[in-house]
Scaffold this motif. Structure first.
Motif, PDB file in Angstrom:
ATOM      1  N   LEU A   1      44.517  36.149  40.263  1.00 46.34           N
ATOM      2  CA  LEU A   1      44.283  34.712  40.190  1.00 46.34           C
ATOM      3  C   LEU A   1      42.821  34.411  40.478  1.00 46.34           C
ATOM      4  CD1 LEU A   1      45.789  32.004  39.753  1.00 46.34           C
ATOM      5  CD2 LEU A   1      45.940  31.831  42.252  1.00 46.34           C
ATOM      6  N   CYS A   2      42.191  33.700  39.548  1.00 46.94           N
ATOM      7  CA  CYS A   2      40.777  33.349  39.664  1.00 46.94           C
ATOM      8  C   CYS A   2      40.591  31.870  39.347  1.00 46.94           C
ATOM      9  CB  CYS A   2      39.919  34.136  38.676  1.00 46.94           C
ATOM     10  SG  CYS A   2      40.022  35.919  38.794  1.00 46.94           S
ATOM     11  N   ALA A   3      39.585  31.270  39.939  1.00 43.45           N
ATOM     12  CA  ALA A   3      39.111  29.971  39.493  1.00 43.45           C
ATOM     13  C   ALA A   3      37.926  30.188  38.558  1.00 43.45           C
ATOM     14  CB  ALA A   3      38.701  29.115  40.689  1.00 43.45           C
ATOM     15  N   ALA A   4      37.617  29.178  37.763  1.00 44.00           N
ATOM     16  CA  ALA A   4      36.369  29.151  36.984  1.00 44.00           C
ATOM     17  C   ALA A   4      36.119  30.418  36.180  1.00 44.00           C
ATOM     18  CB  ALA A   4      35.182  28.872  37.911  1.00 44.00           C
ATOM     19  N   MET A   5      37.039  30.745  35.295  1.00 44.25           N
ATOM     20  CA  MET A   5      36.834  31.936  34.475  1.00 44.25           C
ATOM     21  C   MET A   5      35.647  31.799  33.535  1.00 44.25           C
ATOM     22  SD  MET A   5      38.621  34.488  35.270  1.00 44.25           S
ATOM     23  CE  MET A   5      38.399  35.495  33.802  1.00 44.25           C
ATOM     24  N   ASP A   6      35.199  30.567  33.283  1.00 45.45           N
ATOM     25  CA  ASP A   6      33.987  30.370  32.488  1.00 45.45           C
ATOM     26  C   ASP A   6      32.749  30.837  33.245  1.00 45.45           C
ATOM     27  OD1 ASP A   6      34.346  28.272  34.334  1.00 45.45           O
ATOM     28  OD2 ASP A   6      33.139  26.901  33.143  1.00 45.45           O
ATOM     29  N   GLN A   7      32.910  31.103  34.549  1.00 45.62           N
ATOM     30  CA  GLN A   7      31.832  31.656  35.367  1.00 45.62           C
ATOM     31  C   GLN A   7      32.194  33.061  35.854  1.00 45.62           C
ATOM     32  OE1 GLN A   7      29.922  28.648  38.134  1.00 45.62           O
ATOM     33  NE2 GLN A   7      31.721  27.458  37.554  1.00 45.62           N
ATOM     34  N   ASP A   8      33.052  33.728  35.095  1.00 45.36           N
ATOM     35  CA  ASP A   8      33.479  35.115  35.371  1.00 45.36           C
ATOM     36  C   ASP A   8      34.364  35.234  36.607  1.00 45.36           C
ATOM     37  OD1 ASP A   8      32.147  36.335  33.127  1.00 45.36           O
ATOM     38  OD2 ASP A   8      30.269  36.009  34.211  1.00 45.36           O
TER      39      ASP A   8
ATOM     40  N   MET B   1      41.127  36.620  43.632  1.00 44.33           N
ATOM     41  CA  MET B   1      39.689  36.826  43.580  1.00 44.33           C
ATOM     42  C   MET B   1      39.018  36.220  44.805  1.00 44.33           C
ATOM     43  SD  MET B   1      36.926  37.898  42.122  1.00 44.33           S
ATOM     44  CE  MET B   1      37.393  38.366  40.447  1.00 44.33           C
ATOM     45  N   VAL B   2      38.082  36.975  45.390  1.00 41.91           N
ATOM     46  CA  VAL B   2      37.255  36.479  46.490  1.00 41.91           C
ATOM     47  C   VAL B   2      35.796  36.595  46.034  1.00 41.91           C
ATOM     48  CG1 VAL B   2      36.548  36.826  48.884  1.00 41.91           C
ATOM     49  CG2 VAL B   2      38.957  37.079  48.242  1.00 41.91           C
ATOM     50  N   ARG B   3      35.298  35.518  45.481  1.00 45.80           N
ATOM     51  CA  ARG B   3      33.914  35.456  44.985  1.00 45.80           C
ATOM     52  C   ARG B   3      33.432  34.021  45.231  1.00 45.80           C
ATOM     53  NH1 ARG B   3      31.736  35.282  39.052  1.00 45.80           N
ATOM     54  NH2 ARG B   3      29.580  35.977  39.301  1.00 45.80           N
ATOM     55  N   PRO B   4      32.567  33.823  46.216  1.00 41.29           N
ATOM     56  CA  PRO B   4      32.266  32.468  46.675  1.00 41.29           C
ATOM     57  C   PRO B   4      31.386  31.638  45.756  1.00 41.29           C
ATOM     58  CG  PRO B   4      30.967  34.066  47.893  1.00 41.29           C
ATOM     59  CD  PRO B   4      31.907  34.853  47.043  1.00 41.29           C
TER      60      PRO B   4
ATOM     61  N   LEU C   1      46.563  43.492  53.273  1.00 37.05           N
ATOM     62  CA  LEU C   1      46.282  43.218  51.863  1.00 37.05           C
ATOM     63  C   LEU C   1      45.708  44.461  51.192  1.00 37.05           C
ATOM     64  CD1 LEU C   1      44.499  39.756  52.234  1.00 37.05           C
ATOM     65  CD2 LEU C   1      46.894  40.153  51.603  1.00 37.05           C
ATOM     66  N   THR C   2      46.106  44.711  49.954  1.00 40.15           N
ATOM     67  CA  THR C   2      45.459  45.774  49.187  1.00 40.15           C
ATOM     68  C   THR C   2      44.104  45.274  48.694  1.00 40.15           C
ATOM     69  OG1 THR C   2      46.430  45.119  47.071  1.00 40.15           O
ATOM     70  CG2 THR C   2      47.690  46.663  48.425  1.00 40.15           C
ATOM     71  N   THR C   3      43.244  46.211  48.267  1.00 41.82           N
ATOM     72  CA  THR C   3      41.871  45.841  47.920  1.00 41.82           C
ATOM     73  C   THR C   3      41.464  46.389  46.553  1.00 41.82           C
ATOM     74  OG1 THR C   3      41.064  47.781  49.144  1.00 41.82           O
ATOM     75  CG2 THR C   3      41.133  45.673  50.318  1.00 41.82           C
ATOM     76  N   THR C   4      40.796  45.551  45.804  1.00 44.14           N
ATOM     77  CA  THR C   4      40.220  45.941  44.515  1.00 44.14           C
ATOM     78  C   THR C   4      38.748  45.565  44.513  1.00 44.14           C
ATOM     79  OG1 THR C   4      42.324  45.466  43.392  1.00 44.14           O
ATOM     80  CG2 THR C   4      40.363  45.693  42.005  1.00 44.14           C
ATOM     81  N   PHE C   5      37.891  46.482  44.100  1.00 43.69           N
ATOM     82  CA  PHE C   5      36.469  46.173  43.915  1.00 43.69           C
ATOM     83  C   PHE C   5      36.299  45.724  42.476  1.00 43.69           C
ATOM     84  CE2 PHE C   5      31.909  46.742  43.621  1.00 43.69           C
ATOM     85  CZ  PHE C   5      31.449  46.539  44.913  1.00 43.69           C
ATOM     86  N   HIS C   6      35.764  44.518  42.289  1.00 44.56           N
ATOM     87  CA  HIS C   6      35.720  43.946  40.937  1.00 44.56           C
ATOM     88  C   HIS C   6      34.532  44.467  40.129  1.00 44.56           C
ATOM     89  CE1 HIS C   6      32.588  41.301  42.317  1.00 44.56           C
ATOM     90  NE2 HIS C   6      33.383  40.477  42.994  1.00 44.56           N
TER      91      HIS C   6
END
Length: 239
Positions: free
Chosen positions: A36-43, A67-70, A129-134
């Motif tokens: 789950l991500c916000a703002a997919m137009d900003q990747d 997604m954790v990308r501030p 929580l499991t972890t993924t490096f994007h």
């Protein structure tokens, strides 16, 4: 043959109703995970808490990744931004996430920011929580060295296209690098292959990837959309 090939569907948290529909369609199609991500137009940026809760209600498998990308832009984060990322991981856990997706690099050499990585891993692990490096991974200069770092730190997964971040190339064009990473990863870290994948090209891509005793999965976003909505039929076709 590659084994344990699961499908992960990326969902844009446009609004709560959309998230519910998309998450339900992903599950109906047989997806093992959603991101789950916000703002997919900003990747992709960190979604708000309400869409995460909606996704948790609509997607029953233990595969809700958040997604954790501030912010948009580069992957170089200040101490204040790293504080924000910690808070966002805690928020994702509170909302019912099973895992988080993050990444960060050093500005001086585009290598993985090991201090930030350790801090985020400690937070995620403390919350089970499991972890993924994007795909910040694809912005590093040395994929093999970067993968070695992620394995050393015990990251669960890494999302990569095997191509340079920002190049516009797809995973089909990154097969050579992907095969090197799959061989290097073994059973120590899961390689999540993403970048332009769809039901139309995923079979062809899988045929080009080397056999592996480790775990490889596929990540799709626009390739499973129909008229802007996640299509359970297109997800099922990939599965």
């Amino acid at each position: 043959m590659l084994r344990e090939v699961e499908i992960e569907v990326c969902i844009n948290s446009a609004n709560v109703d959309y998230v519910r529909r998309a998450a339900a369609a992903a599950e109906q199609g047989g997806a093992s995970r959603i991101e789950l991500c916000a703002a997919m137009d900003q990747d992709g940026l960190t979604p708000a808490i309400d869409p995460i809760k909606a996704a948790r209600q609509a997607f029953r498998p233990e595969g809700l990744m958040v997604m954790v990308r501030p912010r948009a832009g580069n992957f170089y984060y200040s101490l204040e931004e790293s504080d924000t990322m910690v808070s966002q991981i805690e928020m994702a856990a509170q909302a019912g996430a099973d895992g988080v997706v993050f990444g960060g690099l050093r500005a001086r050499d585009n290598a993985i920011d090991e201090g930030l990585l350790q801090r985020l891993l400690d937070t995620a692990r403390g919350l089970k929580l499991t972890t993924t490096f994007h795909r910040a991974f694809d912005a590093t200069h040395d994929p093999e060295m970067s993968l070695a770092v992620l394995m050393q730190f015990g990251v669960d997964r890494v999302l990569t296209s095997g191509t340079r971040w920002g190049s516009g190339e797809t995973a089909e064009q990154g097969v050579s690098t992907l095969n090197s990473l799959i061989a290097q990863a073994g059973k120590r870290i899961e390689i999540v292959v993403g970048g332009g994948l769809s039901p139309d090209n995923s079979r062809s891509l899988m045929g080009k990837l080397l056999p592996s005793s480790g775990k490889v999965s596929l990540h799709a976003y626009s390739g499973v959309l129909h008229n802007g909505e996640v299509s359970s039929e297109r997800v099922r076709a990939m599965v």
